[in-house]
Design a protein around this motif. Structure first.
Motif, PDB file in Angstrom:
ATOM      1  N   SER A   1       0.816  -1.216   0.000  1.00 52.68           N
ATOM      2  CA  SER A   1       0.000   0.000   0.000  1.00 52.68           C
ATOM      3  C   SER A   1       0.849   1.267   0.000  1.00 52.68           C
ATOM      4  N   VAL A   2       2.168   1.116  -0.145  1.00 53.94           N
ATOM      5  CA  VAL A   2       3.067   2.263  -0.144  1.00 53.94           C
ATOM      6  C   VAL A   2       3.487   2.573  -1.576  1.00 53.94           C
ATOM      7  N   CYS A   3       3.291   3.838  -1.982  1.00 55.13           N
ATOM      8  CA  CYS A   3       3.624   4.259  -3.346  1.00 55.13           C
ATOM      9  C   CYS A   3       4.748   5.287  -3.337  1.00 55.13           C
ATOM     10  N   TYR A   4       5.470   5.358  -4.439  1.00 50.07           N
ATOM     11  CA  TYR A   4       6.672   6.180  -4.545  1.00 50.07           C
ATOM     12  C   TYR A   4       6.910   6.534  -6.011  1.00 50.07           C
ATOM     13  N   CYS A   5       7.804   7.488  -6.241  1.00 52.66           N
ATOM     14  CA  CYS A   5       8.243   7.816  -7.593  1.00 52.66           C
ATOM     15  C   CYS A   5       9.270   6.765  -8.003  1.00 52.66           C
ATOM     16  N   GLN A   6       9.296   6.421  -9.295  1.00 59.46           N
ATOM     17  CA  GLN A   6      10.275   5.436  -9.757  1.00 59.46           C
ATOM     18  C   GLN A   6      10.920   5.910 -11.057  1.00 59.46           C
ATOM     19  N   ASP A   7      12.142   5.396 -11.305  1.00 59.01           N
ATOM     20  CA  ASP A   7      12.856   5.746 -12.530  1.00 59.01           C
ATOM     21  C   ASP A   7      12.460   4.813 -13.668  1.00 59.01           C
ATOM     22  N   ARG A   8      13.097   4.948 -14.818  1.00 55.43           N
ATOM     23  CA  ARG A   8      12.746   4.160 -16.004  1.00 55.43           C
ATOM     24  C   ARG A   8      13.125   2.688 -15.873  1.00 55.43           C
ATOM     25  N   SER A   9      13.792   2.340 -14.769  1.00 56.72           N
ATOM     26  CA  SER A   9      14.109   0.930 -14.509  1.00 56.72           C
ATOM     27  C   SER A   9      13.251   0.349 -13.393  1.00 56.72           C
ATOM     28  N   GLY A  10      12.331   1.151 -12.859  1.00 56.60           N
ATOM     29  CA  GLY A  10      11.445   0.684 -11.800  1.00 56.60           C
ATOM     30  C   GLY A  10      12.009   0.847 -10.404  1.00 56.60           C
ATOM     31  N   ASN A  11      13.158   1.523 -10.276  1.00 56.87           N
ATOM     32  CA  ASN A  11      13.775   1.731  -8.965  1.00 56.87           C
ATOM     33  C   ASN A  11      13.195   2.980  -8.304  1.00 56.87           C
ATOM     34  N   PRO A  12      12.874   2.900  -7.001  1.00 53.86           N
ATOM     35  CA  PRO A  12      12.355   4.081  -6.308  1.00 53.86           C
ATOM     36  C   PRO A  12      13.361   5.227  -6.350  1.00 53.86           C
ATOM     37  N   ILE A  13      12.844   6.439  -6.514  1.00 57.82           N
ATOM     38  CA  ILE A  13      13.698   7.625  -6.463  1.00 57.82           C
ATOM     39  C   ILE A  13      13.133   8.588  -5.424  1.00 57.82           C
ATOM     40  N   GLY A  14      14.008   9.261  -4.724  1.00 56.84           N
ATOM     41  CA  GLY A  14      13.586  10.187  -3.690  1.00 56.84           C
ATOM     42  C   GLY A  14      13.094   9.459  -2.459  1.00 56.84           C
ATOM     43  N   ASP A  15      12.717  10.261  -1.467  1.00 55.72           N
ATOM     44  CA  ASP A  15      12.272   9.705  -0.187  1.00 55.72           C
ATOM     45  C   ASP A  15      10.757   9.768  -0.006  1.00 55.72           C
ATOM     46  N   ALA A  16      10.073  10.422  -0.915  1.00 53.84           N
ATOM     47  CA  ALA A  16       8.623  10.596  -0.767  1.00 53.84           C
ATOM     48  C   ALA A  16       7.904   9.262  -0.875  1.00 53.84           C
ATOM     49  N   ARG A  17       7.061   8.976   0.103  1.00 52.41           N
ATOM     50  CA  ARG A  17       6.237   7.770   0.121  1.00 52.41           C
ATOM     51  C   ARG A  17       4.836   8.192   0.556  1.00 52.41           C
ATOM     52  N   VAL A  18       3.835   7.654  -0.114  1.00 51.43           N
ATOM     53  CA  VAL A  18       2.458   7.952   0.267  1.00 51.43           C
ATOM     54  C   VAL A  18       1.666   6.655   0.296  1.00 51.43           C
ATOM     55  N   ASN A  19       0.562   6.678   1.001  1.00 51.17           N
ATOM     56  CA  ASN A  19      -0.353   5.546   1.018  1.00 51.17           C
ATOM     57  C   ASN A  19      -1.042   5.485  -0.339  1.00 51.17           C
ATOM     58  N   ILE A  20      -1.330   4.280  -0.792  1.00 53.98           N
ATOM     59  CA  ILE A  20      -1.946   4.084  -2.114  1.00 53.98           C
ATOM     60  C   ILE A  20      -3.246   4.878  -2.265  1.00 53.98           C
ATOM     61  N   GLU A  21      -3.942   5.113  -1.165  1.00 55.32           N
ATOM     62  CA  GLU A  21      -5.190   5.879  -1.206  1.00 55.32           C
ATOM     63  C   GLU A  21      -4.955   7.339  -1.578  1.00 55.32           C
ATOM     64  N   THR A  22      -3.718   7.832  -1.361  1.00 62.93           N
ATOM     65  CA  THR A  22      -3.409   9.224  -1.687  1.00 62.93           C
ATOM     66  C   THR A  22      -2.368   9.306  -2.800  1.00 62.93           C
ATOM     67  N   LEU A  23      -2.345   8.290  -3.662  1.00 65.16           N
ATOM     68  CA  LEU A  23      -1.367   8.235  -4.764  1.00 65.16           C
ATOM     69  C   LEU A  23      -1.401   9.509  -5.612  1.00 65.16           C
ATOM     70  N   GLY A  24      -2.582  10.079  -5.812  1.00 67.75           N
ATOM     71  CA  GLY A  24      -2.723  11.294  -6.638  1.00 67.75           C
ATOM     72  C   GLY A  24      -1.981  12.503  -6.090  1.00 67.75           C
ATOM     73  N   THR A  25      -1.576  12.463  -4.834  1.00 68.68           N
ATOM     74  CA  THR A  25      -0.861  13.599  -4.243  1.00 68.68           C
ATOM     75  C   THR A  25       0.650  13.511  -4.479  1.00 68.68           C
ATOM     76  N   LEU A  26       1.104  12.388  -4.947  1.00 65.34           N
ATOM     77  CA  LEU A  26       2.542  12.186  -5.159  1.00 65.34           C
ATOM     78  C   LEU A  26       2.987  12.953  -6.403  1.00 65.34           C
ATOM     79  N   LYS A  27       3.959  13.817  -6.278  1.00 66.14           N
ATOM     80  CA  LYS A  27       4.464  14.638  -7.385  1.00 66.14           C
ATOM     81  C   LYS A  27       5.793  14.085  -7.879  1.00 66.14           C
ATOM     82  N   CYS A  28       5.747  13.426  -9.015  1.00 65.13           N
ATOM     83  CA  CYS A  28       6.963  12.816  -9.560  1.00 65.13           C
ATOM     84  C   CYS A  28       7.446  13.568 -10.790  1.00 65.13           C
TER      85      CYS A  28
END
Length: 142
Positions: A115-142
């Motif tokens: 249920s934890v969402c994050y920004c990812q690069d073109r290889s699928g690796n997480p980038i940055g420290d920002a993590r949000v709950n899947i319910e608030t995925l729309g608030t994540l600015k990548c």
């Protein structure tokens, strides 16, 4: 001094390429609907292949990966890495991982693990420290 021995390229894509080139040679040039496969240096198929007006994702053996086909002119940055990784994982029979692919078979800008969402690069690796709950995925600015 030994002469340099030229190795004939091997692999499923190089085999298909040789077949297509032979067909072109036999027809003295262009054959409607016949496309040369795009091979990588290992002789396997490049992730993105084309047929007519369509671009689509394929596995290294050239088999098409369902769900990832777009118009050829839209496929400028199509790399199919996510589609290929997902296809390879599904072929293991193991379950549990979720892949976040866009319609081009590329990794989407966001990914989720549980249920934890994050920004990812073109290889699928997480980038940055920002993590949000899947319910608030729309608030994540990548």
């Amino acid at each position: 001094m030994k002469p340099t021995q030229i190795q004939t390229p091997t692999g499923p894509c190089f085999t298909k390429l040789a077949e297509v080139d032979a067909q072109y040679a036999a027809a003295n040039g262009y054959i409607t609907g016949l496309e040369r496969p795009i091979c990588d240096s290992f002789g396997t198929f490049n992730g993105t292949q084309y047929l007519g007006s369509q671009a689509f994702c394929v596995a290294p053996d050239g088999s098409q990966i369902a769900g990832f086909m777009v118009n050829r002119w839209e496929a400028v940055d199509m790399d199919c890495k996510c589609a290929r990784d997902m296809n390879a994982y599904q072929n293991t029979g193991i379950i549990g991982l979720k892949f976040s692919c866009d319609r081009f078979g590329n990794y989407a800008r966001t990914g989720c693990y549980g249920s934890v969402c994050y920004c990812q690069d073109r290889s699928g690796n997480p980038i940055g420290d920002a993590r949000v709950n899947i319910e608030t995925l729309g608030t994540l600015k990548c």
